[in-house]
Design a protein around this motif. Structure first.
Motif, PDB file in Angstrom:
ATOM      1  N   UNK A  57      -2.796  -9.313   4.042  1.00  0.00           N
ATOM      2  CA  UNK A  57      -1.778  -8.738   4.903  1.00  0.00           C
ATOM      3  C   UNK A  57      -1.252  -7.450   4.267  1.00  0.00           C
ATOM      4  N   UNK A  58      -0.718  -6.560   5.104  1.00  0.00           N
ATOM      5  CA  UNK A  58      -0.119  -5.320   4.581  1.00  0.00           C
ATOM      6  C   UNK A  58       1.399  -5.552   4.494  1.00  0.00           C
ATOM      7  N   UNK A  59       1.886  -5.550   3.253  1.00  0.00           N
ATOM      8  CA  UNK A  59       3.318  -5.808   3.044  1.00  0.00           C
ATOM      9  C   UNK A  59       4.132  -4.560   3.341  1.00  0.00           C
ATOM     10  N   UNK A  60       3.623  -3.415   2.833  1.00  0.00           N
ATOM     11  CA  UNK A  60       4.357  -2.154   3.002  1.00  0.00           C
ATOM     12  C   UNK A  60       3.370  -1.009   2.877  1.00  0.00           C
ATOM     13  N   UNK A  98      -8.693   2.315   7.004  1.00  0.00           N
ATOM     14  CA  UNK A  98      -9.662   1.250   6.728  1.00  0.00           C
ATOM     15  C   UNK A  98     -11.064   1.625   7.221  1.00  0.00           C
ATOM     16  N   UNK A  99     -12.053   1.028   6.556  1.00  0.00           N
ATOM     17  CA  UNK A  99     -13.449   1.302   6.918  1.00  0.00           C
ATOM     18  C   UNK A  99     -13.838   0.463   8.140  1.00  0.00           C
ATOM     19  N   UNK A 100     -15.010   0.808   8.717  1.00  0.00           N
ATOM     20  CA  UNK A 100     -15.415   0.085   9.930  1.00  0.00           C
ATOM     21  C   UNK A 100     -15.982  -1.307   9.631  1.00  0.00           C
ATOM     22  N   UNK A 101     -15.938  -1.713   8.368  1.00  0.00           N
ATOM     23  CA  UNK A 101     -16.320  -3.097   8.046  1.00  0.00           C
ATOM     24  C   UNK A 101     -15.109  -4.024   8.090  1.00  0.00           C
ATOM     25  N   UNK A 102     -13.939  -3.450   8.378  1.00  0.00           N
ATOM     26  CA  UNK A 102     -12.718  -4.267   8.427  1.00  0.00           C
ATOM     27  C   UNK A 102     -12.126  -4.257   9.833  1.00  0.00           C
ATOM     28  N   UNK A 103     -11.491  -5.370  10.196  1.00  0.00           N
ATOM     29  CA  UNK A 103     -10.684  -5.414  11.418  1.00  0.00           C
ATOM     30  C   UNK A 103      -9.230  -5.218  11.031  1.00  0.00           C
ATOM     31  N   UNK A 104      -8.501  -4.508  11.881  1.00  0.00           N
ATOM     32  CA  UNK A 104      -7.036  -4.480  11.752  1.00  0.00           C
ATOM     33  C   UNK A 104      -6.491  -5.352  12.872  1.00  0.00           C
ATOM     34  N   UNK A 144      -5.308   3.326  11.011  1.00  0.00           N
ATOM     35  CA  UNK A 144      -4.452   3.150   9.834  1.00  0.00           C
ATOM     36  C   UNK A 144      -3.703   1.824   9.969  1.00  0.00           C
ATOM     37  N   UNK A 145      -3.774   1.025   8.916  1.00  0.00           N
ATOM     38  CA  UNK A 145      -3.035  -0.241   8.927  1.00  0.00           C
ATOM     39  C   UNK A 145      -1.630  -0.009   8.383  1.00  0.00           C
ATOM     40  N   UNK A 146      -0.679  -0.693   8.991  1.00  0.00           N
ATOM     41  CA  UNK A 146       0.713  -0.524   8.566  1.00  0.00           C
ATOM     42  C   UNK A 146       1.346  -1.872   8.243  1.00  0.00           C
ATOM     43  N   UNK A 147       2.574  -1.802   7.751  1.00  0.00           N
ATOM     44  CA  UNK A 147       3.258  -3.041   7.339  1.00  0.00           C
ATOM     45  C   UNK A 147       3.221  -4.082   8.461  1.00  0.00           C
ATOM     46  N   UNK A 184       0.824  -1.216   0.000  1.00  0.00           N
ATOM     47  CA  UNK A 184       0.000   0.000   0.000  1.00  0.00           C
ATOM     48  C   UNK A 184       0.856   1.263   0.000  1.00  0.00           C
ATOM     49  N   UNK A 185       2.054   1.171  -0.464  1.00  0.00           N
ATOM     50  CA  UNK A 185       2.928   2.337  -0.491  1.00  0.00           C
ATOM     51  C   UNK A 185       2.272   3.432  -1.338  1.00  0.00           C
TER      52      UNK A 185
END
Ligand SMILES: C[S@@+](CC[C@H](N)C(=O)[O-])C[C@H]1O[C@@H](n2cnc3c(N)ncnc32)[C@H](O)[C@@H]1O
Length: 394
Positions: free
Chosen positions: A331-334, A339-345, A310-313, A293-294
Motif C-alpha cells: 500500500x502507499x502510505x504517503x 509505476x511500471x506497466x507490470x504493476x496495477x494501481x 502515479x500512485x498516491x497515498x 514514498x515521500x
C-alpha cells in the motif's frame, strides 16, 4: 510425462495409433511399451528424428508395425497420405505439438472447419499451433477414437480461447484435462496441460479436471460441470472456488474506484530520469505493508510524466505478471510514485483500504491470486479476474 499421457488413453489396444510431430518419439515409444503389437504411424517434418525413433523401437524389441511419414502434419491432404500407410483411421493418438503461433495458411481453415472449430478460434495471428494439431488429430481419427495431447496454458485459461473451450466441450467428450507441473519439460518453464479428448458427443455434464502436483506425485481430480469448466479447464481455479463454502459477501468489483496498470515498459523504466517503481523493487519483506514514498513528487511534474500512472497515498499496488506476483502487494502510505506497466494501481475508498490489502495478502488471498493467474510462461492476472477477488470485511 509421456507415461502419464499414454496411461490416460483407454486400456484396449488401439487398432492403430497416430503421433503427429513425433520427433524422436518420446510418446510413441511409451505407447509401444504399453501395447507391444501396436500399428504405429508417426509424422514429423524432421527426418533425422524418425531414424532415431526407428532404432529405439528396434532396440526395445517392438513387435508391432511402424511407419513414418516425413511430412507437414498440418497439410490438409494428410488424410490421403495416411490412408496409404494405415488401413483404418487411427483409433488413438498422442501428440506433443510445438508451442508456437504459426504463420497462417489457407489450408488451416479446412482443418479447423472439419473439426468443428470454425468461428471458435481467436484471430489467426494469435492461434496456437496446438489448436491446429488437436483439430487435425480429431479430423483424422475414427469416430469414438481418443487423442491425448499436450497443450499450452493459453488454451486452458486465456479468455481469447473461451469460445474454443465451449465448442470443444459441446462437440467432443473431453475426458480429462490434466495440469502438469511447471518445468515438466526439460529446458522450459512453460505451463502445460494434457487434454484427453474422445471423438464423440460428451457422455455427461461433468468434466474431470486434474493436476499432477509434482513429477512422480499422484494425480488429484475434481469434477466440474461443463458450463463452468469452459471458463477455465484448470484444476486449481475450480478447486479454490469449491473450497469457498459461501459465495463472498463482497467482491473487489463492488468497491473499486479505479484499477489500472502502470504506463512505463521496462525500457522506459530504465531510461526514466526519475524513479519508477517496478515489480523487482518490491521485496518479500514489503509485502502487505504501507510504504512511504515521500520525496518523488517534484520530479513527476516533469513533462514526461504528464500521462504517467502515479500512485498516491491510499492506493494499493500489486504485480500484474510474474511467478511471484502474489508476493508483490503493497500500500502507499504517503507521497507519490510512478509505476511500471507490470504493476496495477488499485484505488478503493478509505473505508476499504485496509481490508483490501489484507484480503490480497492473507493466505486465502494468496491462493486465490495463484489460482486465477494464467499464462504459459510468465503468469499474469487479468483485470476482470482481479475484480472478482473476495474481500474479507475487517
Ligand atoms: C515439442 S516437439 C515433440 C517431440 C516428441 N513428440 C516429444 O514428445 O518429445 C514437436 C515436434 O513437432 C515437429 N513439428 C513441428 N511442426 C511440425 C509440422 N508442421 N509438421 C510435422 N511435425 C512438426 C518438430 O519437428 C518436433 O519434432
Amino acid at each position: 510425462m509421456s507415461r502419464l499421457l499414454v496411461a490416460s488413453l483407454p486400456a484396449r489396444t488401439p487398432s492403430s495409433l497416430l503421433d503427429l510431430g513425433a520427433g524422436e518419439g518420446a510418446l510413441a515409444l511409451e505407447a509401444s511399451s504399453r501395447w507391444k503389437c501396436l500399428d504405429l504411424v508417426t509424422v514429423d517434418v524432421d527426418h533425422h528424428a524418425s531414424r532415431v525413433l526407428a532404432q529405439q523401437l528396434q532396440r526395445r524389441g517392438f513387435a508391432g508395425r511402424h511407419r513414418h511419414v516425413q511430412q507437414d502434419a498440418l497439410e490438409v491432404d494428410l488424410c490421403r497420405r495416411l490412408s496409404q500407410e494405415m488401413k483404418w483411421r487411427p483409433s488413438a493418438a498422442v501428440c506433443n505439438p510445438p508451442f508456437l503461433v504459426p504463420a497462417w495458411r489457407k489450408g488451416y481453415c479446412s482443418i479447423v472447419e472439419d473439426a468443428g472449430f470454425s468461428g471458435a478460434l481467436p484471430a489467426i495471428t494469435s492461434t496456437d499451433a496446438a489448436t491446429l494439431f488437436l483439430a487435425q488429430n480429431l479430423r483424422l481419427m475414427e469416430m469414438g477414437g481418443t487423442v491425448a495431447i499436450i497443450v499450452p496454458d493459453s488454451l486452458v485459461s486465456a479468455s481469447k480461447y473461451q469460445r474454443f473451450r465451449e465448442t470443444l466441450l459441446a462437440k467432443y467428450d473431453l475426458q480429462q484435462a490434466i495440469r502438469l507441473p511447471r518445468g515438466a519439460f526439460a529446458g522450459t518453464d512453460a505451463l502445460a496441460h494434457v487434454f484427453v479428448v474422445a471423438k464423440r458427443k460428451p457422455a455427461n455434464d461433468l468434466v474431470r479436471l486434474s493436476v499432477l502436483p509434482a513429477l512422480g506425485a499422484k494425480v488429484k481430480s475434481i469434477y466440474v460441470d461443463r458450463d463452468r469448466a469452459a471458463k477455465r479447464l484448470d484444476y486449481f481455479f475450480h478447486a479454490s472456488q469449491q473450497q469457498q463454502q459461501h459465495p463472498p459477501s463482497l467482491a473487489l468489483a463492488d468497491i473499486v474506484v479505479d484499477l489500472r496498470r502502470g504506463s512505463f515498459n521496462s525500457a522506459e523504466v530504465r531510461a526514466s530520469p526519475a524513479f519508477v517503481l517496478h515489480t523487482t523493487d518490491i521485496h518479500q519483506a514489503m509485502r502487505g505493508t504501507w510504504f512511504d514514498f515521500t520525496g518523488g513528487d517534484e520530479t513527476y511534474r516533469d513533462e514526461r510524466f504528464k500521462s504517467a500512472v502515479i500512485a498516491e497515498a491510499g492506493d494499493i499496488l500489486l504485480s500484474r505478471v510474474g511467478r511471484n506476483a502474489a508476493d508483490k502487494v503493497i500500500g502507499v502510505l504517503a507521497g507519490s510514485i510512478a509505476i511500471s506497466d507490470c504493476l496495477y494501481r488499485l484505488r478503493v475508498g478509505p473505508d476499504h483500504r485496509v481490508s483490501v490489502l489484507r484480503s490480497l495478502t492473507s493466505a486465502a488471498g494468496e491462493s486465490w491470486l495463484k489460482a486465477h493467474a494464467y499464462g504459459v510462461a510468465a503468469r499474469q492476472i487479468s483485470k476482470a479476474d482481479l475484480l472478482m477477488l473476495p474481500v474479507e470485511p475487517l
